[in-house]
Enzyme design. Sequence first.
Site, short mmCIF file in Angstrom:
data_model
loop_
_atom_site.label_atom_id
_atom_site.label_comp_id
_atom_site.label_asym_id
_atom_site.label_seq_id
_atom_site.Cartn_x
_atom_site.Cartn_y
_atom_site.Cartn_z
CE LYS A 52 -3.82 -2.36 2.41
NZ LYS A 52 -4.58 -2.67 3.52
CD GLN A 96 -3.45 -4.39 6.48
OE1 GLN A 96 -3.73 -3.34 6.00
NE2 GLN A 96 -3.89 -5.63 5.92
CG ASP A 119 -9.42 -0.24 5.21
OD1 ASP A 119 -9.20 -0.60 4.20
OD2 ASP A 119 -8.79 0.00 6.39
N1 GUN Z 1 -6.44 -7.02 6.12
C1 GUN Z 1 -7.07 -7.49 4.85
N2 GUN Z 1 -7.61 -6.76 4.12
C2 GUN Z 1 -7.52 -5.63 4.77
C3 GUN Z 1 -8.08 -4.26 4.37
O1 GUN Z 1 -8.65 -4.02 3.14
N3 GUN Z 1 -7.83 -3.04 5.34
C4 GUN Z 1 -7.42 -3.37 6.39
N4 GUN Z 1 -7.47 -2.44 7.18
N5 GUN Z 1 -6.73 -4.53 6.83
C5 GUN Z 1 -7.03 -5.46 6.08
#
Ligand code: GUN
Length: 294
Positions: A52, A96, A119
Amino acid sequence: MQLLDGKVASTAIKEDIKNKISTLEAQGKKVPHLAAILVGNDPASETYVASKVKNCKEIGIQSSLFRYDSSISEQRLLEKINELNNDENIDGILVQVPLPKHISEKKVTLQISPEKDVDGFHPLNIGNMVLGFPTFISATPYGVLLMLQHYNISTQGKNVVIIGRSHTVGTPLSILMSRNNNETGNATVTLCHSRTKDLKSVCLQADIIVAAIGKPKFVTADMVKENAVVIDVGINRIKDETKKSGFTLKGDVDFENVAPKCSYITPVPGGVGLMTIAALLMNTYNATSLNIDY
Ligand code: GUN
């Protein structure tokens, strides 16, 4: 059979956002700034967050990564989120998941200001999504829609079968694809789960199958009708001593045997996973430009 190539589709989307950000810069406007919080050392989370941050950099989005030991208290994490909520320089916040057991994911989700919730996990954003109002749509369902859009695959009047009813993928995707929306909606959606009777017969009715159940090779060739579109959301880590990392990534679909029957299919890796990053970048860009009512 045509591959739905996440690399091709996500690169096109990232180019588009990169150009928009260059325009912002040329106009002397603020570029979006994403704050990512990573707690602990879960290997998959490490990889996702690193990707990311790298992708933000590539397209001109600013990012700050805040790392904490898994022993951080819930209170301290909530305070950090509050600090970021109040920081005018920060446009988007993501924490996350999964988080260590002593930290409530629900409290963390509610703590993030809905205006910065890139998110799309906050109940207010999910409510806006259900009602069809402008909002942040979670990265995985949004990534699936962006993939279909990129390849001009219409969902209008199609039978869509989604396998898996998670809060982050199956449930929101079922709502999005059945919405009254001429681009990615207007499908007749069946949401399947562990209690679904005769899943094979249900799947055989599908023009589009979305597999989001987290079980490798769950969707087999006998469940797929000729010329169906198959979208594989699964990212399963399978032990593989021949790989340097010690694992290989497999989707929820038995790709080898299913692919020859499909009109379109996503590979794993290289499919939906890459689109989720593009979707997050889109949300982060939108955090500075979208007018969302709360
Ligand atoms: N863990 C797995 N996928 C995601 C996501 O899309 N966002 C976040 N914050 N954690 C994740």
